[in-house]
Design a protein around this motif. Structure first.
Motif, PDB file in Angstrom:
ATOM      1  N   TRP A 192       4.177   9.050  -6.782  1.00  0.00           N
ATOM      2  CA  TRP A 192       5.510   9.049  -5.730  1.00  0.00           C
ATOM      3  C   TRP A 192       6.300   7.640  -5.926  1.00  0.00           C
ATOM      4  O   TRP A 192       5.738   6.694  -6.351  1.00  0.00           O
TER       5      TRP A 192
ATOM      6  N   ALA B 122       2.597   4.702   0.615  1.00  0.00           N
ATOM      7  CA  ALA B 122       2.466   5.384   2.015  1.00  0.00           C
ATOM      8  C   ALA B 122       1.592   6.752   1.454  1.00  0.00           C
ATOM      9  O   ALA B 122       1.214   7.319   2.588  1.00  0.00           O
ATOM     10  N   HIS B 123       1.430   7.044   0.577  1.00  0.00           N
ATOM     11  CA  HIS B 123       0.733   8.402   0.341  1.00  0.00           C
ATOM     12  C   HIS B 123      -1.079   8.081   0.658  1.00  0.00           C
ATOM     13  O   HIS B 123      -1.381   8.507   1.648  1.00  0.00           O
ATOM     14  N   ARG B 124      -1.391   7.418  -0.379  1.00  0.00           N
ATOM     15  CA  ARG B 124      -2.910   7.181  -0.111  1.00  0.00           C
ATOM     16  C   ARG B 124      -3.433   5.825  -0.482  1.00  0.00           C
ATOM     17  O   ARG B 124      -4.436   5.366  -0.662  1.00  0.00           O
ATOM     18  N   GLY B 125      -2.285   4.731  -0.385  1.00  0.00           N
ATOM     19  CA  GLY B 125      -2.791   3.413  -0.207  1.00  0.00           C
ATOM     20  C   GLY B 125      -3.054   2.439  -1.527  1.00  0.00           C
ATOM     21  O   GLY B 125      -3.478   1.399  -1.518  1.00  0.00           O
ATOM     22  N   ALA B 126      -2.976   3.164  -2.792  1.00  0.00           N
ATOM     23  CA  ALA B 126      -2.892   2.368  -3.972  1.00  0.00           C
ATOM     24  C   ALA B 126      -1.862   1.546  -4.002  1.00  0.00           C
ATOM     25  O   ALA B 126      -0.709   1.484  -3.461  1.00  0.00           O
ATOM     26  N   SER B 127      -1.994   0.209  -4.791  1.00  0.00           N
ATOM     27  CA  SER B 127      -0.862  -0.846  -4.633  1.00  0.00           C
ATOM     28  C   SER B 127      -0.055  -0.635  -5.479  1.00  0.00           C
ATOM     29  O   SER B 127      -0.151   0.026  -6.591  1.00  0.00           O
TER      30      SER B 127
ATOM     31  N   CYS C 265       4.347   4.875  -7.867  1.00  0.00           N
ATOM     32  CA  CYS C 265       2.861   4.352  -7.673  1.00  0.00           C
ATOM     33  C   CYS C 265       1.991   5.024  -8.711  1.00  0.00           C
ATOM     34  O   CYS C 265       2.361   6.216  -9.112  1.00  0.00           O
TER      35      CYS C 265
ATOM     36  N   ARG D  65       0.907  -1.030  -0.001  1.00  0.00           N
ATOM     37  CA  ARG D  65       0.173  -0.021   0.012  1.00  0.00           C
ATOM     38  C   ARG D  65       0.799   1.364  -0.016  1.00  0.00           C
ATOM     39  O   ARG D  65       1.603   1.591   0.891  1.00  0.00           O
TER      40      ARG D  65
ATOM     41  N   TYR E  66      -0.883   6.148  -8.774  1.00  0.00           N
ATOM     42  CA  TYR E  66      -1.897   7.030  -8.486  1.00  0.00           C
ATOM     43  C   TYR E  66      -1.441   8.378  -8.693  1.00  0.00           C
ATOM     44  O   TYR E  66      -1.861   9.207  -9.439  1.00  0.00           O
ATOM     45  N   HIS E  67      -0.519   8.894  -7.897  1.00  0.00           N
ATOM     46  CA  HIS E  67      -0.121  10.087  -8.090  1.00  0.00           C
ATOM     47  C   HIS E  67       1.539  10.290  -8.047  1.00  0.00           C
ATOM     48  O   HIS E  67       2.293  11.162  -8.105  1.00  0.00           O
TER      49      HIS E  67
END
Lengths: 408, 408, 408
Positions: C106, C83-88, C101, C81, C103-104
């Motif tokens: 990182w 550390a930012h917002r949990g996307a795998s 990641c 997950r 999603y964003h």
């Protein structure tokens, strides 16, 4: 014992705490804080054109229900277990006066009144008014069947949305079930296996477009959507919204107005950057704590014939459900970003940053409204006055200086 | 806030209570009230002709067991985990003296005695009598293997049933596994995924025949079965029964005698209205709290060759398992009526009426008998005297005035 | 009431106690006694040649993790997950500097340091060092990726094994995932659905070879393996071992040295009785409390081309997964003997005998070492001195008098 160096192992996963989800914002069952908050609004539960005399199972807000339309055209939403001895009304038969249980033939109208008991003396006339099948009020609009599942005394008027009321010449409104496209080819009611909040808060997060939908997977939307925006978030009288400013290659500035209309409605501006007000509304309806689904209504030309194009996202000519595992990894979309957070994300381990300001504001407003409901108040956006039913959505893409605010 | 009218929303589903099942009558595991009651009787656990030297898993009353027949023809019913180190006897090999675990070869006879330990000095002669594989006594009759799973000191005689003892010229008894027909084509031991009580109490409910099996799905039985009967229920010395009276079109009255023989045996009169005593017995055996299965024995002509006709209900030429979802909804049968009640029905939300008198009486007698067992007594219908083993079933269709009572 | 004889029903299954597993020796999650003991050692988590820039999910010791290799060739093992917002991070993209990641965007290096946040001002330079993706140290050897999942201060050196270090002329070391062969044809990472202890203690149990692998299923190994051995068990400085003595038909005595190298490593001598030191090492790695998997490394000729032969056991030309149910019953192997014990065996109902002495000794040593870890000590076999990393396995088949002990 000789350590190999604790210093060099900082941040190691050993001994990390067990993390948890934010129950107040995510759990939607009866009596749960968020569940009671959501129950103060109308929610779509079916597509009008698919609601027929054949009963269907629906699950909404952790409740299993039966949706049908009686022979006179009235939609009904009842609990599934027959009040008599628990056989499911899913196997019931519908006629002009209601739905009849297959086991002993008790029949209930769309408001749960028992109007026939064929195995009882005089069809149960003496006692059948003592029996009431639990039911919820429904109304239809925009091709959707909406239900109100909250306390009767707090039932608001079913809102209208200007986006779907003020039609251009030759337009009509089409309801559909387009979603992530990750269901099977024939499944028109795709149920996504994760908590609704993961999808809902995604709407106040325009930055992810430049990563997930552009640099990661190739431009899934207009190439200009990949320009990292400047974003302004603000609360509104219906919830909140962002305005994303993008500096276009031609020197112009595109302003993108995108609202969260509480508790679960969005109207995302065209992702191919077409200017003007939005055409689409989407409801994100919790099925239960770990599942949600989408209902949509949109303005289309009256001769619109593109239902296939509404099936959801595609990679090449395949829908999301038909991608290989490797393709899911290579071309992630909202489905992957959201399901990757798990059935319910673990909020206690997040590290929010400046681009998450919209998510923070959204959660803050939700928590505030949840607590208003807990304290006996009415939450944001509901009205009991039919004259105030019309909501101004205010969503769209506008070149700088061309947006005209229209307040509710 | 302005209410849209609480009055008009009476009976609304919001805030309805959470409902529960009647645990005393439904839960069948060891130590449970109903489980201990059921354990005072013999239950069929297998079809004799299918019990061979190949071990089979059976699950009865929440207990997993291994059923086999040793090389000398003795049926055995043992717990599956080898007393040595827990490997399953399902992978065991059977010979004249018992079943041998695959792991280290310990062998147990049909009463669980360990008679070989090939890896131990002197084959374990010094210690192997300290080991006993837990076992249950079994007896065979009517082509069925019956087991007694209760306290040894309370083991009754295995009952005989006149229906299967007093054969007409040229008849024989056939055991079979016909059930709802909802299993797969090849599954001869269909396990229905709901609590046994839903099936058991259905037997004391003749009114549903006129709805479920007639007006709803078309005449699934004889058309005359659709005539709404007058019904008389009464307790008997073996449980209870109903007599259903139907006024036939020709002015005659058909009397239908149908018993519940405690704890779980029925003998339903011919559903095609053939007159005379019944030919069939059916046992409804709980697999666990949320599953049950059927065993049957019936008189047939000695040259009977209709096993295919015993596979269960059909729609057209397909078995229940092959129906489409829409057909299940259109032509519901007992399967749909019972599974619709869920894994265990929620009895606290029922509304029983006059046609449910038989169900009320059945539950009352069950509860009474369960409590008798709890208080140390022996329940209805058991006997310890071999001379009293014969039970009179007294089931059949009779034109008024032709029925002759035969007491036990 | 008249009993049919309690005497004759001794050992009956009625009223038997509910049994339980030995939690201290079997449960492997964080904080559990056995879990903390196992976390003091390095465990294989992947095959080096299969660890690439495509992230893969692995589950080890009840922890879900992401395994990948960055663009510079460094293996990384991070929590999934973001550390930012949990996307795998399973949907992440890997480059020279780490995994990003979806999603964003990182990005984290193989030690979890966040080195890019593309949606933040200045790529997050001001704050990103506050974020650390939880990670575990990994090292590669013998074609395997090993991870250390314990407290950083107690990280031992990754051991070497003489069997894989001292190669004969023309030999190389091959890592592979051969296991029971019960996975699908294409599944190279077969995960067996039962607790690891059932497999681990099987190694100290040579007697079962004469039953399970010989008299039961026909000679699955060399026919001589079916000779019931004399067995001597003893503790070693790396765990324990047995020496099994078999009197061969030609009058010679074969000595079989087989060790348990704590906590979960074995080196089984050739089962076709080839003499000499072993070629193979196998790690039995717990996936969680009810699953485990195998990793292997072995010496092979440099031109070895027998990967297909490493897929696992076969019956005829089919792998275990393709056997019929009847064949599983007829030809049981370790898979059947172990899975038959259930997800976790119920140790409280066992009856151990003299042939189980090795199992008793193994459990005793495990319990002792588990408690040493609980009391703050370091368990058997770990070393923090790189000069002491080499372990002597001491396994093989030897004609009497030819074995040469080599101590660690």
């Amino acid at each position: 014992m000789q350590s190999s160096g604790e210093e060099s192992h900082s941040g190691c996963a050993y001994g990390r705490p067990v993390h948890t989800h934010d129950a107040e914002l995510t759990e939607v069952g009866p009596g749960k804080p968020c569940g009671e908050f959501l129950r103060r609004y109308w929610h779509p539960v079916g597509l009008s054109r698919l609601v027929t005399t054949r009963p269907q199972n629906v699950r909404i807000l952790c409740e299993d229900l039966i949706l049908f339309r009686d022979g006179k055209g009235r939609a009904g939403l009842l609990t599934p277990r027959c009040a008599h001895r628990g056989a499911s009304l899913y196997y019931g038969k519908v006629d002009d006066e209601g739905i009849r249980c297959c086991y002993h033939g008790w029949r209930f109208d769309v408001q749960g009144r028992c109007n026939d008991q064929p195995c009882e003396p005089d069809k149960g006339a003496a006692h059948r008014d003592k029996v009431r099948q639990p039911w919820y009020p429904v109304e239809e609009r925009y091709g959707l069947v909406f239900a109100y599942m909250g306390p009767p005394a707090r039932k608001p008027v079913l809102p209208r949305w200007d986006v779907l009321e003020e039609l251009d010449e030759g337009e009509t409104v089409l309801a559909h079930l387009t979603s992530y496209g990750a269901g099977t080819q024939d499944d028109l009611s795709e149920i996504a296996p994760w908590n609704w909040l993961q999808d809902w808060e995604n709407i106040m997060d325009p930055h992810h477009v430049a990563v997930l939908h552009t640099s990661f997977s190739g431009a899934q939307f207009a190439p200009e959507m990949g320009i990292m925006p400047d974003v302004h978030w603000e609360y509104t009288d219906l919830g909140m919204r962002f305005i994303a400013y993008r500096n276009l290659p031609d020197g112009k500035v595109m302003e993108r107005y995108s609202p969260c209309l509480f508790p679960n409605v969005r109207s995302v501006p065209d992702v191919y950057m077409q200017t003007g007000r939005t055409k689409r509304m989407r409801w994100c309806v919790p099925v239960d704590d770990t599942h949600h689904r989408h209902f949509n209504a949109m303005r289309v030309p009256a001769d619109f014939n593109g239902h296939d194009g509404l099936r959801g996202r595609t990679v090449g000519d395949r829908i999301w459900a038909d991608m290989t595992e490797a393709e899911h990894q290579e071309f992630p979309h909202d489905w992957e970003a959201q399901i990757g957070q798990g059935p319910i994300s673990l909020h206690s381990e997040e590290h929010l940053a400046s681009a998450d300001k919209g998510v923070v504001m959204l959660r803050r407003l939700m928590r505030q409204q949840i607590r208003i409901v807990q304290q006996g108040g009415d939450p944001i956006g509901v009205t009991f006055d039919p004259d105030k039913a019309l909501n101004r959505v205010g969503a769209g893409n506008y070149l700088q200086g061309t947006y005209q605010e229209t307040k509710r």
